[in-house]
Scaffold this motif. Structure first.
Motif, PDB file in Angstrom:
ATOM      1  N   ASN A  18      11.231  -5.834   4.957  1.00 50.20           N
ATOM      2  CA  ASN A  18      10.749  -4.631   4.275  1.00 50.20           C
ATOM      3  C   ASN A  18      10.645  -4.859   2.771  1.00 50.20           C
ATOM      4  O   ASN A  18      11.323  -5.719   2.220  1.00 50.20           O
ATOM      5  N   CYS A  19       9.802  -4.050   2.137  1.00 50.57           N
ATOM      6  CA  CYS A  19       9.622  -4.149   0.689  1.00 50.57           C
ATOM      7  C   CYS A  19      10.931  -3.782  -0.012  1.00 50.57           C
ATOM      8  O   CYS A  19      11.571  -2.791   0.332  1.00 50.57           O
ATOM      9  N   LEU A  20      11.309  -4.576  -1.017  1.00 50.14           N
ATOM     10  CA  LEU A  20      12.571  -4.341  -1.719  1.00 50.14           C
ATOM     11  C   LEU A  20      12.495  -3.102  -2.608  1.00 50.14           C
ATOM     12  O   LEU A  20      13.511  -2.552  -2.995  1.00 50.14           O
ATOM     13  N   ILE A  21      11.293  -2.659  -2.935  1.00 43.96           N
ATOM     14  CA  ILE A  21      11.171  -1.480  -3.792  1.00 43.96           C
ATOM     15  C   ILE A  21      10.963  -0.210  -2.976  1.00 43.96           C
ATOM     16  O   ILE A  21      11.681   0.767  -3.148  1.00 43.96           O
ATOM     17  N   CYS A  22       9.972  -0.206  -2.063  1.00 47.74           N
ATOM     18  CA  CYS A  22       9.631   1.056  -1.395  1.00 47.74           C
ATOM     19  C   CYS A  22      10.043   1.071   0.070  1.00 47.74           C
ATOM     20  O   CYS A  22       9.859   2.070   0.750  1.00 47.74           O
ATOM     21  N   ASN A  23      10.586  -0.048   0.550  1.00 44.47           N
ATOM     22  CA  ASN A  23      11.096  -0.141   1.915  1.00 44.47           C
ATOM     23  C   ASN A  23      10.005  -0.117   2.993  1.00 44.47           C
ATOM     24  O   ASN A  23      10.303  -0.042   4.182  1.00 44.47           O
TER      25      ASN A  23
ATOM     26  N   TRP B 172       2.706  -9.346  -0.563  1.00 52.17           N
ATOM     27  CA  TRP B 172       2.290  -8.274  -1.473  1.00 52.17           C
ATOM     28  C   TRP B 172       2.394  -6.969  -0.706  1.00 52.17           C
ATOM     29  O   TRP B 172       1.741  -6.809   0.335  1.00 52.17           O
ATOM     30  N   CYS B 173       3.206  -6.047  -1.180  1.00 48.82           N
ATOM     31  CA  CYS B 173       3.407  -4.788  -0.451  1.00 48.82           C
ATOM     32  C   CYS B 173       2.155  -3.912  -0.538  1.00 48.82           C
ATOM     33  O   CYS B 173       1.693  -3.588  -1.623  1.00 48.82           O
ATOM     34  N   ASP B 174       1.620  -3.538   0.626  1.00 48.97           N
ATOM     35  CA  ASP B 174       0.430  -2.679   0.687  1.00 48.97           C
ATOM     36  C   ASP B 174       0.691  -1.314   0.077  1.00 48.97           C
ATOM     37  O   ASP B 174      -0.205  -0.662  -0.439  1.00 48.97           O
ATOM     38  N   GLU B 175       1.932  -0.885   0.186  1.00 51.23           N
ATOM     39  CA  GLU B 175       2.285   0.473  -0.221  1.00 51.23           C
ATOM     40  C   GLU B 175       2.463   0.586  -1.738  1.00 51.23           C
ATOM     41  O   GLU B 175       1.898   1.473  -2.366  1.00 51.23           O
ATOM     42  N   CYS B 176       3.244  -0.342  -2.339  1.00 50.27           N
ATOM     43  CA  CYS B 176       3.581  -0.169  -3.762  1.00 50.27           C
ATOM     44  C   CYS B 176       3.122  -1.332  -4.643  1.00 50.27           C
ATOM     45  O   CYS B 176       3.227  -1.265  -5.862  1.00 50.27           O
ATOM     46  N   GLY B 177       2.639  -2.425  -4.048  1.00 51.70           N
ATOM     47  CA  GLY B 177       2.141  -3.535  -4.856  1.00 51.70           C
ATOM     48  C   GLY B 177       3.211  -4.495  -5.342  1.00 51.70           C
ATOM     49  O   GLY B 177       2.942  -5.352  -6.182  1.00 51.70           O
TER      50      GLY B 177
HETATM   51 ZN   LIG Z   1       6.599  -1.661  -1.524  1.00 53.53          ZN
END
Ligand SMILES: [Zn+2]
Length: 357
Positions: free
Chosen positions: A2-7, A38-43
């Motif tokens: 999972n993304c470390l920023i937005c999960n 590259w996170c699709d949600e938050c970049g």
């Molecule tokens: Zn993210």
């Protein structure tokens, strides 16, 4: 994963950068492939973390040799024509946030060879100093040199609260960001502040090449992450080139959910640079930091040597290549793995060279 920023869940089949070679943050070459997602949600950009990746990172930390060319002194910063100590500059940039901290408990997390402790010693003699690092190789030396009250190998051993905590180039190495920031909030005093510094991916795409940097933060991404854990997140007006400095305080009892931010694509440019280096003929590379070492590993036998402006480094060797004086004349071109703003300054200082960037 999972993304470390937005999960948000990350598609591990869909990396935007593939590195066949890279360098560790102490400039040693790493021959294990790495991928960046590259996170699709938050970049947010982060390394694909596998068991093999973590084993290699562990290995890097066990054999860590921070900036051995300079005998533990800090890397010369190419952003200024005169070398300066990054940590002293950081303290000066944060002056407004530190001026009321006359007598305080201070902790340096990820202290390494103690560059930040040295800066604090010169600027804030009254502080009571503590340090933490996963490696205790330097513990006795640092305790003695900076009169540390205690040295911790793990943050979970810390039972005190601190008025000032510094984390200089720590957060980009952290895999369990949630656990780490929760722990950080727990050891900050009521009026305490933590000063966090990380590389800025939007200013310097060469940070992608550093194997043990798990996260590559943008300013917006960092703000989105930290504001989940702290009520106050401030960026000092004065910033150091290629870095992000941010100050947090007032830890939240319960992390807030993620707030969406804008995405910026930096990987296309980095992939173009990798292609460019692969197609270069024989060249020199300016500098001896991680970006220059990364170019060296891609160039292999096409690298004629490193060039540097620091008299302490000229004549020494790095990765079995000689370090030459950047102020001499050379027949072959010189490659510059740096952001455009820095290249502009280099062109003024070294006008005689044929430069490629
Ligand atoms: Zn993210």
């Amino acid at each position: 994963m999972n993304c470390l920023i937005c999960n948000a869940p990350l598609n591990t089949q869909n990396s935007v950068i593939k590195l066949n070679q890279s360098v560790a943050s102490d400039c040693t070459p790493v021959n294990l492939p790495a991928e960046i997602l590259w996170c699709d949600e938050c970049g947010h950009y982060q390394k694909l973390v596998s068991a093999e990746y973590l084993r290699k990172v562990d290995d890097i930390y066990k054999n860590y040799q921070p900036y051995s060319l300079n005998q533990g002194k800090e890397q010369q910063n190419f952003s200024a024509s005169i070398p300066f100590t990054r940590c002293v500059k950081l303290i000066k940039n944060c002056f407004n946030y530190l001026k009321d901290k006359d007598v305080c408990n201070y902790l340096d997390i990820g202290t390494g060879s103690g560059a930040m402790l040295q800066a604090v010693e010169s600027e804030h003699q009254d502080w009571t100093k503590y340090a933490q690092d996963i490696s205790d190789n330097n513990a006795d030396l640092l305790i003695d040199k900076y009169s540390l009250v205690d040295f911790y190998s793990s943050l979970s051993d810390v039972t005190l609260n601190f008025d000032v905590i510094t984390l200089i180039h720590v957060l980009e190495h952290i895999e369990d960001v949630d656990g780490f920031l929760t722990e950080l909030g727990g050891i900050l005093s009521n009026s305490g502040i933590a000063i966090i510094q990380v590389p800025a991916i939007e200013e310097n795409i060469w940070d992608f090449a550093i194997f043990d940097h798990i996260s590559h933060f943008s300013r917006q991404g960092l703000e989105a992450l930290l504001s989940q854990y702290f009520d106050i997140v401030t960026f000092p007006e004065e910033q150091i080139a290629k870095e992000i400095t941010v100050i947090v305080s007032n830890p939240r009892r319960k992390p807030r959910t993620y707030i969406r931010n804008n995405r910026a694509d930096k990987h296309t440019e980095f992939n173009q640079k990798q292609g460019q280096i692969r197609s270069l003929e024989n060249v020199y590379v300016l500098g001896t930091g991680p970006a220059a070492c990364f170019c060296a590993s891609l160039l292999g036998s096409r690298l004629l040597g490193f060039l540097d402006e620091d008299p302490d480094k000229i004549g020494k060797s790095l990765l079995c290549k000689k370090i030459f004086d950047a102020n001499s004349n050379y027949l072959r071109p010189i490659y510059l793995p740096y952001p455009l703003e820095q290249i502009r300054q280099i062109k003024v200082r070294l006008p005689q060279h044929q430069l490629i960037y």
